[in-house]
Design a protein around this motif. Structure first.
Motif, PDB file in Angstrom:
ATOM      1  N   ARG A   4     -24.749  -4.174  12.962  1.00 26.66           N
ATOM      2  CA  ARG A   4     -26.367  -5.008  12.712  1.00 26.66           C
ATOM      3  C   ARG A   4     -26.786  -4.044  11.877  1.00 26.66           C
ATOM      4  O   ARG A   4     -27.716  -4.705  11.067  1.00 26.66           O
ATOM      5  N   SER A   5     -27.492  -2.821  12.268  1.00 27.08           N
ATOM      6  CA  SER A   5     -28.424  -2.391  11.203  1.00 27.08           C
ATOM      7  C   SER A   5     -28.014  -2.015  10.170  1.00 27.08           C
ATOM      8  O   SER A   5     -29.398  -2.112   9.763  1.00 27.08           O
ATOM      9  N   TYR A   6     -26.529  -1.906   9.815  1.00 30.21           N
ATOM     10  CA  TYR A   6     -27.064  -2.217   8.577  1.00 30.21           C
ATOM     11  C   TYR A   6     -27.054  -3.201   7.811  1.00 30.21           C
ATOM     12  O   TYR A   6     -27.773  -2.618   6.648  1.00 30.21           O
ATOM     13  N   SER A   7     -26.434  -4.086   7.729  1.00 28.98           N
ATOM     14  CA  SER A   7     -26.980  -5.493   8.088  1.00 28.98           C
ATOM     15  C   SER A   7     -28.194  -5.501   7.649  1.00 28.98           C
ATOM     16  O   SER A   7     -28.794  -6.189   6.917  1.00 28.98           O
ATOM     17  N   GLY A   8     -29.530  -5.535   9.168  1.00 25.50           N
ATOM     18  CA  GLY A   8     -30.936  -5.200   8.928  1.00 25.50           C
ATOM     19  C   GLY A   8     -31.044  -5.121   7.795  1.00 25.50           C
ATOM     20  O   GLY A   8     -32.046  -4.860   6.792  1.00 25.50           O
ATOM     21  N   VAL A  11     -30.254  -5.898   4.167  1.00 21.20           N
ATOM     22  CA  VAL A  11     -31.726  -7.473   3.661  1.00 21.20           C
ATOM     23  C   VAL A  11     -32.788  -7.384   2.868  1.00 21.20           C
ATOM     24  O   VAL A  11     -33.441  -7.798   2.510  1.00 21.20           O
ATOM     25  N   ALA A  12     -33.756  -5.840   4.108  1.00 24.13           N
ATOM     26  CA  ALA A  12     -34.698  -5.192   3.624  1.00 24.13           C
ATOM     27  C   ALA A  12     -34.560  -4.860   2.687  1.00 24.13           C
ATOM     28  O   ALA A  12     -35.833  -5.113   1.591  1.00 24.13           O
ATOM     29  N   ARG A  13     -33.576  -4.186   1.768  1.00 20.83           N
ATOM     30  CA  ARG A  13     -33.771  -3.552   0.708  1.00 20.83           C
ATOM     31  C   ARG A  13     -33.600  -4.669  -0.374  1.00 20.83           C
ATOM     32  O   ARG A  13     -34.265  -4.141  -1.459  1.00 20.83           O
ATOM     33  N   LYS A  14     -32.690  -5.521  -0.430  1.00 20.55           N
ATOM     34  CA  LYS A  14     -32.689  -6.665  -1.364  1.00 20.55           C
ATOM     35  C   LYS A  14     -34.316  -7.069  -1.210  1.00 20.55           C
ATOM     36  O   LYS A  14     -34.158  -7.352  -2.485  1.00 20.55           O
ATOM     37  N   ARG A  15     -34.764  -7.707  -0.185  1.00 20.13           N
ATOM     38  CA  ARG A  15     -36.390  -8.067   0.215  1.00 20.13           C
ATOM     39  C   ARG A  15     -36.756  -7.280  -0.911  1.00 20.13           C
ATOM     40  O   ARG A  15     -37.921  -7.636  -1.887  1.00 20.13           O
ATOM     41  N   PHE A  16     -37.468  -5.721  -0.368  1.00 20.93           N
ATOM     42  CA  PHE A  16     -37.513  -5.082  -1.287  1.00 20.93           C
ATOM     43  C   PHE A  16     -37.381  -4.592  -2.788  1.00 20.93           C
ATOM     44  O   PHE A  16     -38.340  -5.157  -3.784  1.00 20.93           O
ATOM     45  N   ASP A  17     -36.317  -5.254  -3.495  1.00 19.87           N
ATOM     46  CA  ASP A  17     -35.416  -5.447  -4.569  1.00 19.87           C
ATOM     47  C   ASP A  17     -36.502  -6.482  -5.078  1.00 19.87           C
ATOM     48  O   ASP A  17     -37.135  -6.880  -6.789  1.00 19.87           O
ATOM     49  N   GLN A  18     -36.872  -7.181  -4.769  1.00 19.39           N
ATOM     50  CA  GLN A  18     -37.232  -9.288  -5.093  1.00 19.39           C
ATOM     51  C   GLN A  18     -37.962  -9.324  -5.278  1.00 19.39           C
ATOM     52  O   GLN A  18     -39.201  -9.514  -6.308  1.00 19.39           O
TER      53      GLN A  18
END
Length: 54
Positions: A4-8, A11-18
């Motif tokens: 769960r932590s890895y998936s979080g 998601v955070a990394r993907k949003r940051f990149d966007q």
């Protein structure tokens, strides 16, 4: 770390990149950012790399 932590983190990394992409796309490369020495260094380095392309 749990799955769960890895998936979080993913998601955070993907949003940051966007958000970073959106910020860079909206940046005026001829605007006030030109006063930053780090920006000019980056632009000079990119120019040198592009010159080396076939």
């Amino acid at each position: 770390m749990s799955q769960r932590s890895y998936s979080g983190l993913f998601v955070a990394r993907k949003r940051f990149d966007q958000h970073r992409r959106q910020l860079l796309e909206s940046l005026d490369p001829s605007g006030p950012v030109c006063r930053l020495s780090s920006w000019n260094l980056l632009m000079n380095e990119v120019e040198q790399v592009v010159k080396g392309w076939p």
